[in-house]
Structures are given as structure tokens and as C-alpha cells.
Write a protein that holds these residues in place. Structure first.
Motif, PDB file in Angstrom:
ATOM      1  N   THR A   1      14.874  18.457 -79.856  1.00 28.39           N
ATOM      2  CA  THR A   1      14.425  18.570 -78.467  1.00 28.39           C
ATOM      3  C   THR A   1      12.963  18.135 -78.374  1.00 28.39           C
ATOM      4  O   THR A   1      12.100  18.745 -79.004  1.00 28.39           O
ATOM      5  CB  THR A   1      14.542  20.040 -77.999  1.00 28.39           C
ATOM      6  OG1 THR A   1      15.840  20.512 -78.346  1.00 28.39           O
ATOM      7  CG2 THR A   1      14.322  20.152 -76.503  1.00 28.39           C
ATOM      8  N   PRO A   2      12.681  17.098 -77.581  1.00 24.43           N
ATOM      9  CA  PRO A   2      11.300  16.592 -77.555  1.00 24.43           C
ATOM     10  C   PRO A   2      10.284  17.669 -77.196  1.00 24.43           C
ATOM     11  O   PRO A   2       9.221  17.755 -77.817  1.00 24.43           O
ATOM     12  CB  PRO A   2      11.354  15.483 -76.499  1.00 24.43           C
ATOM     13  CG  PRO A   2      12.769  14.997 -76.544  1.00 24.43           C
ATOM     14  CD  PRO A   2      13.588  16.231 -76.788  1.00 24.43           C
ATOM     15  N   ASP A   3      10.619  18.529 -76.218  1.00 20.85           N
ATOM     16  CA  ASP A   3       9.645  19.535 -75.795  1.00 20.85           C
ATOM     17  C   ASP A   3       9.291  20.515 -76.911  1.00 20.85           C
ATOM     18  O   ASP A   3       8.236  21.147 -76.887  1.00 20.85           O
ATOM     19  CB  ASP A   3      10.199  20.329 -74.600  1.00 20.85           C
ATOM     20  CG  ASP A   3      10.264  19.465 -73.358  1.00 20.85           C
ATOM     21  OD1 ASP A   3       9.631  18.384 -73.359  1.00 20.85           O
ATOM     22  OD2 ASP A   3      10.948  19.862 -72.389  1.00 20.85           O
ATOM     23  N   ALA A   4      10.200  20.628 -77.878  1.00 21.89           N
ATOM     24  CA  ALA A   4       9.954  21.586 -78.957  1.00 21.89           C
ATOM     25  C   ALA A   4       9.085  21.000 -80.065  1.00 21.89           C
ATOM     26  O   ALA A   4       8.691  21.714 -80.994  1.00 21.89           O
ATOM     27  CB  ALA A   4      11.286  22.064 -79.533  1.00 21.89           C
ATOM     28  N   ALA A   5       8.766  19.725 -79.961  1.00 20.50           N
ATOM     29  CA  ALA A   5       7.978  19.083 -81.027  1.00 20.50           C
ATOM     30  C   ALA A   5       6.597  19.715 -81.100  1.00 20.50           C
ATOM     31  O   ALA A   5       5.848  19.694 -80.129  1.00 20.50           O
ATOM     32  CB  ALA A   5       7.867  17.584 -80.769  1.00 20.50           C
ATOM     33  N   ASP A   6       6.267  20.267 -82.222  1.00 21.96           N
ATOM     34  CA  ASP A   6       5.039  21.037 -82.370  1.00 21.96           C
ATOM     35  C   ASP A   6       4.137  20.330 -83.376  1.00 21.96           C
ATOM     36  O   ASP A   6       4.368  20.367 -84.583  1.00 21.96           O
ATOM     37  CB  ASP A   6       5.416  22.444 -82.855  1.00 21.96           C
ATOM     38  CG  ASP A   6       4.197  23.334 -83.009  1.00 21.96           C
ATOM     39  OD1 ASP A   6       3.064  22.845 -82.777  1.00 21.96           O
ATOM     40  OD2 ASP A   6       4.389  24.504 -83.363  1.00 21.96           O
ATOM     41  N   THR A   7       3.086  19.685 -82.854  1.00 24.20           N
ATOM     42  CA  THR A   7       2.219  18.920 -83.762  1.00 24.20           C
ATOM     43  C   THR A   7       1.501  19.832 -84.759  1.00 24.20           C
ATOM     44  O   THR A   7       1.067  19.381 -85.814  1.00 24.20           O
ATOM     45  CB  THR A   7       1.184  18.088 -82.972  1.00 24.20           C
ATOM     46  OG1 THR A   7       0.517  18.942 -82.060  1.00 24.20           O
ATOM     47  CG2 THR A   7       1.865  16.952 -82.215  1.00 24.20           C
ATOM     48  N   ALA A   8       1.408  21.107 -84.449  1.00 20.01           N
ATOM     49  CA  ALA A   8       0.783  22.021 -85.407  1.00 20.01           C
ATOM     50  C   ALA A   8       1.641  22.180 -86.658  1.00 20.01           C
ATOM     51  O   ALA A   8       1.152  22.606 -87.706  1.00 20.01           O
ATOM     52  CB  ALA A   8       0.553  23.391 -84.754  1.00 20.01           C
ATOM     53  N   ARG A   9       2.920  21.818 -86.524  1.00 22.75           N
ATOM     54  CA  ARG A   9       3.812  21.985 -87.680  1.00 22.75           C
ATOM     55  C   ARG A   9       3.972  20.691 -88.484  1.00 22.75           C
ATOM     56  O   ARG A   9       4.771  20.636 -89.428  1.00 22.75           O
ATOM     57  CB  ARG A   9       5.183  22.471 -87.200  1.00 22.75           C
ATOM     58  CG  ARG A   9       5.178  23.965 -86.822  1.00 22.75           C
ATOM     59  CD  ARG A   9       6.433  24.357 -86.056  1.00 22.75           C
ATOM     60  NE  ARG A   9       7.651  24.047 -86.793  1.00 22.75           N
ATOM     61  CZ  ARG A   9       8.875  24.009 -86.239  1.00 22.75           C
ATOM     62  NH1 ARG A   9       9.008  24.242 -84.936  1.00 22.75           N
ATOM     63  NH2 ARG A   9       9.921  23.728 -86.972  1.00 22.75           N
ATOM     64  N   VAL A  10       3.238  19.649 -88.126  1.00 20.34           N
ATOM     65  CA  VAL A  10       3.311  18.422 -88.925  1.00 20.34           C
ATOM     66  C   VAL A  10       2.853  18.742 -90.357  1.00 20.34           C
ATOM     67  O   VAL A  10       1.793  19.332 -90.539  1.00 20.34           O
ATOM     68  CB  VAL A  10       2.413  17.309 -88.336  1.00 20.34           C
ATOM     69  CG1 VAL A  10       2.434  16.077 -89.235  1.00 20.34           C
ATOM     70  CG2 VAL A  10       2.872  16.963 -86.925  1.00 20.34           C
ATOM     71  N   PRO A  11       3.666  18.390 -91.342  1.00 22.31           N
ATOM     72  CA  PRO A  11       3.327  18.765 -92.716  1.00 22.31           C
ATOM     73  C   PRO A  11       1.949  18.266 -93.151  1.00 22.31           C
ATOM     74  O   PRO A  11       1.528  17.177 -92.784  1.00 22.31           O
ATOM     75  CB  PRO A  11       4.443  18.117 -93.542  1.00 22.31           C
ATOM     76  CG  PRO A  11       5.600  18.073 -92.608  1.00 22.31           C
ATOM     77  CD  PRO A  11       5.000  17.783 -91.266  1.00 22.31           C
TER      78      PRO A  11
END
Lengths: 342, 342, 342
Positions: free
Chosen positions: C113-123
Motif C-alpha cells: 500500500t503506497p500510503d503505508a510506505a514509511d521512509t523511516a523504515r528504509v534499511p
């Protein structure tokens, strides 16, 4: 039609499995790893570790045991896990083992219920194994077809006059009808021509070319994939020892529903010291099988797709009697093994 | 969508089937063997012997009959068995025959109900066949896609400005909208540009390059796989004979649901003696088809998988009118042939 | 098991996507086209035009927009159609866009889901990106298997002693058991050997070869395809800075159910100027992955067919704890994303 499981299938030639080797083959859609115990006895296990389904055939032999290459579980020749380097041996850590036999230079495998494996029923090809090596040859022709299409091919030798017209033909297979009989679960298909000259492939080796002969082709089918083919060409009225005799075997083992292992073995009783003749006969027959039979049989398979030939409601001829009987026996045997072996 | 069966499909060029040849091709998922009778008439039979499903195309021609290579059954040009070397001819020993026609150097096959085959409906490409050989060329491009994707390609010439921007484009296909009409079961898609210079590929051959032209592209679709493409480029106000005209055909026959036979035929009315021009035009168009159209059309097929394009609910544009009408006519024709031909 | 969608998957290395390039890759069975906006930000769109399913990756970039090669529809970096050369823009003319991120030289894509994309969780792989280039190497090994089989491989390092016995092995991985823990949705699998000599591959680089060491292998799994592998080899009792440390990453992204993108990244903290050593280590590890891991993992896939490993009811060992925990976390995450992302 299902594959018959409770019978001996050829797994390979003895020399394909030297000591220390691991041989991976698929029989009846199951991956199998073959190796020899230290006493030489052949062993067959499912080629799939029960831990993480790695192929055991990539592992290493240690005495009579086989260690999986992936995480080191070790199995004995019965498929029992005898070592887990990472802890206790789990109760279910075993791999199916398939009974094997070895006779006359051939490895046989039993893909059915292990307890039903009957070594008394291991096919006897001693009459061929005893032929001097100079008069024997053997070959393999992996085929992209259901094994039954190969059985059908050998069971109906009338095709020789058409498919092999320029190589083996001579007329005898059309003008005469096969006589089919059963001996227990074996089916015997005999095609006999009397009083005609022999096909060119034999005629040139008769004491006197061109004479009329008694030409007998006897195919004996053993469930499910062994066909013995005995041929004799004898001048009319002469004693058998003045004739030409060959003993041959066509042996086929299902690999998948659309592919088969196919081995052939040619021996003869005349000119047994003539190695050139052995080479020439082998080259001729290999060409016949590879260039004439194989393309047609594999085309049958492509045209059938996943259907069985007899589901396609083929038109039947008098020459189909042999293959019809074979399928009838197969059905009976399949009905017998019914539940437990399925 | 099912394949339309009751129509003439191209089976090949006449010269692909010389006397004495057996040609095996698959049309509408059925294997077919083509050959000629002694009087030259083309014949098509199912390429599958009713006895043991051997491919008849491996057999041998004897006069107007074809003998199966496997066990020797012989069939006439109507598919009737006329010889069984092993006994009486079984009542069911026949193989389906498909009506054929030959016209203007093209072989046509009717894959539907034989009785419905109407030779009056054999496509007429005489206007192209009559062009001098020096101004004609023909090619084939087997394509890994459903035939309808090729029909769609030709039915919407607006793609020329993008996919063929550097080879055939010039702007006329974007600035103008197609006019679509129906003539019986034919669909005509005409795209016309007036007052603009011709695309470079034509402009250089005009009496006076750079002048504004009347540029007409007329696609006529005949069910199910024939597209005639007539192109004319005429200086504005000049009589037609001062213009450049080409007559072309794109002919596609389903092989399977994901592969097609695709033939193209290019002819022109100008510079008909200029063989170099014919070669150059052929090379250009072949490059356009093979390097520009084919990769995109085959990628469509891969992305669609087994789905039909219109099942994928595509966004539709004004330029899709032609292919939408074609599909509508196809659906009507399919509904008509409904039960009996299915 | 379904693929987890709401997580960051590696899409490639940053340098695989230079300005102006169009890169076509399949992730989680969806075709994706990657390119960069003029400001350098990576963009991912479904590689399938909504008009006629042509692959957008064959199109042309115009600023931050991508024009379809087939009929010229033009889309912006959000997948919105911004030009239809043939008329008004249809309301539905848009193509799905997938959020992307770029960090430490790695491109990441969010297939959920695009809205759920969380840049804080980028490895965060900054600890590796900061290693001098002379002590880093990276590779790719496309693999014909489900991505989970690769995760299982790294999560159970006991295989090193068997599959990599002659290259990386030394005994430490058998005599000790892994300690598995969880940190949020991460799973940490630590395997520690104390007081034994280091495996030969490290021992030769210790200040004093042959001394007993503290050998720690720590695997950290991040949902769904990232595995960090930190290794340290320190002489017993010595301070950490006298030991050898490597930081490595194994990153796997599902392509289809039976194929995976697999990237690896090797860095080390010792002898960082020694480029020969970097080359040798890279060559060794590549050989280990390609010649030892890959054949077994791909054979697992072939033997499993379409079944999941755990559906095949494997025998489980103590060393499987890590991969069992990983699957448990995956199931929880899959249950959470349940309806909306499916």
C-alpha cells in the motif's frame, strides 16, 4: 493409466554404478539416488533429504551411509538417519528406500510396496549375458514420451515394413498376422513368415542367399517395461542350428508421464567372433531407433499431449492385438495393487 | 474469445507447397498436413493418423493419397482410408479434411464446418497479384502472440508516429482521426491527412518534394485475419495518377492462443521497374516489422499471459475505434457459428 | 505463503540506474519500470501501459515523464497520464506507481500500500557504505528459487560445515548451537564458538595463527529479504580491535514464486587498503555462492515444485530455530497486512 508400481524396472546397466558413485535418476516421477554398499549391493533412496529437501545425490558416501551435503544428516542403506550432527536424531528422520536387484549386468528397482518386492521375479536375461562379448552390444535412447508408446512400438512389429522399409523391411511383417498368447502375466506376440526369402538384413548372411526361410519374431512382454525379442531366420526344412538367431531386449522405465528411460541390448548366435559385424549391427539398429522410431514416437506424444493413446479412441487394426492384450494385463495388475501401493 | 472457424485463413504462399511436398503447419491449435493432388489442387488433412496418432506429414505420397509412415494406412485427399495393409478397412478409419482454395498465389484453408466453405468468399488479392513482379515483395514473421494483437496493430495506425517515429512517421497519424465504417462483415478504417507534407518515406519520391499532399491510409479488415492496406499520397489538387499508391496486405492466421503465422505482401503502382527500390522498401518494412512492431506485440502477449486484451479492461482512446468495431463483428460472427462449428 | 508487500525490497544498486535510463525488472510477480526524475529521485511504475499493455520500459523519457512507445500516452512520475496525443485524457488513464527510496547506494521499492510506505523504515546499511571502497565488494546472483529458500540458507549457518566444508568450514558451526532472539520484527541468530582455532579462511590473517578465538556470527533478518551478517574473530581475551571483523549483507527480493533477485555485499574492517585481498575474498565468496549454495538451493526448488518447504512437512533440527522464527514473524506481518494490501 497409472504406472504399475509392484514390478521390477530397469534402473541402469551395472557398470553405470561403479563403487563410490552417486547416480541420480528419476523413475515413475520420483527422484532416486543410487549407490553401492561396500559389499557391492546396489542401494536406492529417495533423492530428497527429509530435513530440507536437498538432493542426497549431491552428498558424500561414508561406508554404507550417505551424508547430505546441506546440513550433514547421515542415512544408512535402509534410509534410516544414523547421524544428526546438530542433536538427537528426530523420530521421522528417514528417507524412503527402494528394493534393488542386480542380475545379468542389469540393475533393477522396485518402486512399489517394499515388502512385496520378490527377488524370484527379477527378470532373467542370462541367455543374453552368456553370449560372448564380441557378439553383444547395448545402448540407451532417452525418449520424450510415455513408456507405453515404446512398448506399443515393439509389440507391433508390422511397423517395420513402413517405418523401417529401407533398413529392416522385406515384406514378412505385412503378409502375416501375429499370434498372441499369454503365459501368466506375460504376453507373447509371435509373427511368423514361412517360405519367403529373408529380409536383406539377414539374407546376406545365410549359407545360401535368396532361399525361402522360416522367419520367426517372438516378442515377450514382462510387466511393465521389459520386452524380449527373439528372432530366427532358418532356411525352410533346415535344422535350427543352420539358421540365424538373435536375442534382443528392449527395456523401458517411466521417468515422467512424458519421458522414458529406454535401453536396448542386442546379441546374436551366429558369427559371434565377428566384432566388425557387431559394430555394424549396433550402428544400424541405433540409427533405426534414433532416426526412424524416436521421431515418430515423440511426435505421437506431442500430438497426444497428456492424453493416453487409448483415451484418444484410436482406430484399431489386427496388428494391435498384442498391445491391447498388454494393456489388459496391465489394467488387471493395476487393479490388484489398488489401494496399498497407490 | 474463441477463434472464428468459418472463414478462410491463409495457409501459406502457393510456392511453399511444390508438387510432391508434405508441409506440416498448425492452424487454430490443430496440426495440419498440406500437399497437392496430382492435378495441383491443394489438400489439407489433420496431421494425425486415426490409428496411432502418428504425424501423417512424415508419411509418403502415392498419387493423390498419403500413406502413414508408421503402419502403412493410406488416405485419399478426402481423408478416407483407402488401404489397410493388415486387413479390412475399419469403418472409422478416416481423418478430417479441411477445404482449401488457391487464389492470387495464396493458399487458403477453411478450419470450420466443411459444408459451409464458400469458395465465393475466398479473398481477392488480384489487384496485388497483377502488379509486376519487380514492384512486389512478400515476407513472413512468425509471432509469439495471439493473432488479434497483430490485427489491433494494423487497425490502429496512430502507432506509426511513436513506434515507427524514425522510420515511417511524419505527423499525419496523430493530427487526424480515423473514420471507421462497415461493409457487410468488413471493417474499413480510413485515416486521411490533407494539406500537410508527406512523410519523408514518400516525400522524396513525389514530383516536387515538400508540397502539401492528400495522404490516405485505408485499412480493410476481412474476418478473421486479412487486412488490406491501401496507401495513396497525392499532391493537393493533382489527379490521382500523379500520386504514389501502394497496395499492401497483412495476413495473420492463429497457430495457437499465443502464436501466429504472419505474412505481409507489399506492392506499389509507382516506379514499378525499379527493383532496387523494391528491395529497399522490403528491407525497410521488414526492419520496421521485426525490430519495432514484433518486440512490442510479443511483450503485450507476455504481459497479458492467457488473458484477452479486452478482458484486461484497457483504457480506450479515439484511435481504438477500428479494433473495437472489428471485435464487435467478430463476436457477432462467433455467435452465428455457435453450436455446430464449435 | 503469500509475499509480504508492506516492506522495503531491494530493487538494485544505485549505479544500475543512471540518469536517463529505463530499467525493467519483475518484483513480486509484477513488471516494474525504474527511472530517475531530473532531480535524481528514483521512480517505479508498473511496466504496463493502461491503454494496450505495452511495456513502458520500451518508451522514452521526457523530463520527469515517460512516453509509451506504442501510441504515445505520456505519464508522470506518479503514474498519472499527462498527455494523450489522440484526444482528451481518459479518467482511468493512470498506471500504478510504487514508492521508492535510496540509501547507502541501494535502491529500495515498496510493493505494498503506497500510503503505508514509511521512509523511516528504509534499511540502514551505512556501516557498510562507510567502509573504504578498497575493502568492499558487491555481487548479484539471480536464483531460480523462492526467496525464502535463500533466507533459510543464510539463517542456518550450520550448513557451512557441510556445503562449504573445503572453503569456509572449520568445525565451529557444528559444535555450537545458535541463540535466536527477536527485536521487534527483526530476528537475530547468533552462533558463537569460544576457545577453538579460527576457520582457515580467517586464521591466516590473525596476528598469531592457530590461537584459540572468540568467533561470533550474527545474522539479523529484516522483513522480508534483508539479512545482515556480522562476523568477528578475536583471539581469546584480546580486545575487539585486535580481531578481524566483517560486515556483510545478503539481500533477496522475490521475482516470481520460483525465482529471486539475490544481491550480496561484503565489507571488512581489517586490511582495508589491501585491494588484492578484497578481490580474492570476493572471488572466493562468489565461488562459494555460485558453485556451492546455488545448485543445492535451486535443486530444493525443483524438488519442491510449487509447494512451500514447510508444507512439505520437513524434519526439523535444532539449527532450524532461526528460520522457524523468521517464518513466524512473517506470518504475523502477513496477517496484519491482511485485507487492504492483498
Amino acid at each position: 493409466m497409472e504406472f504399475l508400481r509392484n514390478c521390477w524396472y530397469m534402473a541402469g546397466w551395472s557398470e553405470e554404478l561403479p563403487a563410490g558413485a552417486l547416480l541420480s535418476r528419476t523413475f515413475l516421477e520420483q527422484p532416486v539416488v543410487l549407490f553401492r554398499r561396500q559389499d557391492g549391493a546396489p542401494v536406492a533412496l529417495l533423492d530428497r533429504c527429509p530435513h530440507r529437501v536437498a538432493p542426497l545425490s549431491r552428498g558424500t558416501l561414508a561406508g554404507d551411509t550417505l551424508r547430505c551435503i546441506y546440513h550433514g544428516l547421515r542415512f544408512d542403506a535402509h534410509g534410516r538417519c544414523v547421524e544428526n550432527p546438530h542433536g538427537a536424531i528426530p523420530a521421522k528422520a528417514s528417507v524412503p528406500a527402494f528394493p534393488m536387484a542386480e542380475r545379468d549386468g542389469v540393475l533393477w528397482i522396485w518402486m512399489g510396496t517394499p515388502d512385496a518386492a520378490d527377488t524370484a521375479r527379477v527378470p532373467d536375461l542370462g541367455h543374453m549375458a552368456r553370449v560372448p562379448a564380441t557378439a553383444q552390444s547395448r545402448g540407451a535412447m532417452p525418449s520424450a514420451c510415455h513408456y507405453q508408446l515404446i512398448v506399443d512400438n515393439v509389440a507391433d512389429l508390422s511397423h517395420v515394413e513402413y517405418l523401417h522399409a529401407t533398413t529392416l523391411g522385406g515384406g514378412a511383417f505385412v503378409e502375416n498376422r501375429p499370434v498372441v498368447s499369454e503365459q501368466g502375466t506375460e504376453v507373447v506376440i509371435e509373427l511368423r513368415s514361412q517360405g519367403q526369402p529373408a529380409p536383406p538384413v539377414y539374407d546376406r548372411f545365410l549359407p545360401q542367399p535368396g532361399v525361402p526361410v522360416d522367419f520367426v519374431n517372438r516378442v515377450t512382454w514382462y510387466p511393465a517395461g521389459l520386452l524380449k525379442l527373439d528372432i530366427s531366420v532358418t532356411p525352410m526344412g533346415a535344422p535350427p542350428e543352420q539358421g540365424l538367431r538373435t536375442f534382443n531386449a528392449h527395456i523401458v522405465t517411466p521417468e515422467t508421464r512424458t519421458s522414458s528411460h529406454y535401453w536396448y541390448w542386442l546379441t546374436r548366435e551366429y558369427r559371434q567372433d565377428d566384432e566388425d559385424m557387431t559394430r555394424l549391427r549396433h550402428a544400424l539398429m541405433t540409427r533405426v531407433f534414433v532416426e526412424e522410431d524416436k521421431p515418430v514416437i515423440e511426435a505421437q506424444q506431442r500430438l497426444l499431449g497428456t492424453a493416453d493413446l487409448f483415451d484418444a479412441q484410436p482406430v484399431l487394426l489386427a496388428t494391435d492385438t498384442g498391445s491391447i492384450r498388454i494393456r489388459r494385463v496391465l489394467k488387471q495388475l493395476l487393479a490388484q495393487e489398488g489401494g496399498p501401493a497407490a
